[in-house]
Design a protein around this motif. Structure first.
Motif, PDB file in Angstrom:
ATOM      1  N   ALA A  95       0.662  -1.084   0.101  1.00 50.64           N
ATOM      2  CA  ALA A  95       0.151  -0.247  -0.140  1.00 50.64           C
ATOM      3  C   ALA A  95       1.199   0.916   0.067  1.00 50.64           C
ATOM      4  O   ALA A  95       2.115   1.334   0.665  1.00 50.64           O
ATOM      5  CB  ALA A  95      -1.271   0.082   1.075  1.00 50.64           C
ATOM      6  N   TRP A 106      -2.957   4.816   4.859  1.00 53.64           N
ATOM      7  CA  TRP A 106      -2.814   3.624   3.727  1.00 53.64           C
ATOM      8  C   TRP A 106      -3.666   3.514   2.586  1.00 53.64           C
ATOM      9  O   TRP A 106      -5.293   4.003   2.757  1.00 53.64           O
ATOM     10  CB  TRP A 106      -3.441   2.581   4.409  1.00 53.64           C
ATOM     11  CG  TRP A 106      -2.123   2.279   5.341  1.00 53.64           C
ATOM     12  CD1 TRP A 106      -1.173   3.570   6.040  1.00 53.64           C
ATOM     13  CD2 TRP A 106      -2.068   1.312   6.289  1.00 53.64           C
ATOM     14  NE1 TRP A 106      -0.303   2.491   7.330  1.00 53.64           N
ATOM     15  CE2 TRP A 106      -1.078   1.398   7.520  1.00 53.64           C
ATOM     16  CE3 TRP A 106      -2.992  -0.418   6.985  1.00 53.64           C
ATOM     17  CZ2 TRP A 106      -0.431   0.678   8.240  1.00 53.64           C
ATOM     18  CZ3 TRP A 106      -2.721  -0.517   8.009  1.00 53.64           C
ATOM     19  CH2 TRP A 106      -1.719  -0.549   8.735  1.00 53.64           C
ATOM     20  N   PHE A 109      -3.917  -0.029  -2.135  1.00 55.59           N
ATOM     21  CA  PHE A 109      -3.729  -1.750  -1.819  1.00 55.59           C
ATOM     22  C   PHE A 109      -3.362  -2.441  -3.429  1.00 55.59           C
ATOM     23  O   PHE A 109      -3.911  -2.284  -4.467  1.00 55.59           O
ATOM     24  CB  PHE A 109      -4.146  -2.212  -1.123  1.00 55.59           C
ATOM     25  CG  PHE A 109      -4.016  -1.858   0.848  1.00 55.59           C
ATOM     26  CD1 PHE A 109      -3.411  -2.235   0.735  1.00 55.59           C
ATOM     27  CD2 PHE A 109      -5.297  -0.837   0.633  1.00 55.59           C
ATOM     28  CE1 PHE A 109      -3.637  -1.887   2.907  1.00 55.59           C
ATOM     29  CE2 PHE A 109      -5.457  -0.222   2.202  1.00 55.59           C
ATOM     30  CZ  PHE A 109      -4.402  -0.664   2.998  1.00 55.59           C
ATOM     31  N   TYR A 119      -7.921  -3.816  -5.477  1.00 58.24           N
ATOM     32  CA  TYR A 119      -8.140  -3.536  -4.285  1.00 58.24           C
ATOM     33  C   TYR A 119      -8.790  -2.128  -4.166  1.00 58.24           C
ATOM     34  O   TYR A 119      -9.000  -2.676  -3.198  1.00 58.24           O
ATOM     35  CB  TYR A 119      -6.780  -3.480  -3.866  1.00 58.24           C
ATOM     36  CG  TYR A 119      -6.440  -4.679  -3.607  1.00 58.24           C
ATOM     37  CD1 TYR A 119      -6.616  -5.844  -2.076  1.00 58.24           C
ATOM     38  CD2 TYR A 119      -5.303  -5.365  -4.563  1.00 58.24           C
ATOM     39  CE1 TYR A 119      -6.352  -7.273  -2.250  1.00 58.24           C
ATOM     40  CE2 TYR A 119      -4.975  -7.083  -3.832  1.00 58.24           C
ATOM     41  CZ  TYR A 119      -5.573  -7.584  -3.251  1.00 58.24           C
ATOM     42  OH  TYR A 119      -4.883  -8.602  -2.781  1.00 58.24           O
TER      43      TYR A 119
END
Length: 154
Positions: A95, A106, A109, A119
């Motif tokens: 990430a 974050w 991903f 993702y």
């Protein structure tokens, strides 16, 4: 947000595994649920980062996405999880880490060995910067108010 540091195989004297917890839930469990729901092959074959198996550099800098300490630097992110075999490079969950004045995020991903996986519905995960910095220092073995300087802003 916190990072759980525990023995890799559960025995005393074992290598240490670092597992991110989001709202008290392991990132391993969160991504496994997402991957199963998405119908991905090999869902949830992750574990925490085994600290003695890889060279992450200074851990607080690594967890902040500092380019000079990032595993697989230049790929735009860090590995937050490794393979359940204990080798981060075998099956990492990566990430991007974005640090601003108030938050650490974050996002983006990816599973580099399955680049077509989407993702975009996983995350982003946003943490209060102060809490994230404290968790990173504690994971690195420093007390909550000691250790390396605060994370650099992106």
């Amino acid at each position: 947000m916190r990072f759980d540091v525990r023995p890799w195989d559960g025995s005393p004297g074992a290598a240490r595994e670092l597992v991110p917890l989001v709202d008290g839930v392991s990132l391993v469990e969160l991504v496994a649920g997402f991957e199963r729901a998405a119908g991905f092959d090999v869902p949830g074959a992750y574990a925490g980062l085994v600290l003695e198996h890889s060279r992450f550099g200074e851990l607080t800098g690594y967890l902040a996405g500092a380019p000079e300490s990032s595993y697989r630097a230049g790929q735009g992110g860090i590995a937050l999880l490794g393979c359940d075999c204990g080798e981060v490079g075998c099956w990492p969950l990566q990430a991007r880490v974005v640090v601003d004045s108030a938050h650490v995020t974050w996002l983006g991903f990816a599973q580099p060995f399955r680049p077509r996986r989407d993702y975009s519905g996983f995350g982003p995960f946003v943490f209060r910067r102060e809490q994230y910095e404290r968790a990173a220092r504690e994971a690195a073995g420093h007390g909550p108010d000691t250790g390396p300087p605060a994370l650099a802003r992106a």
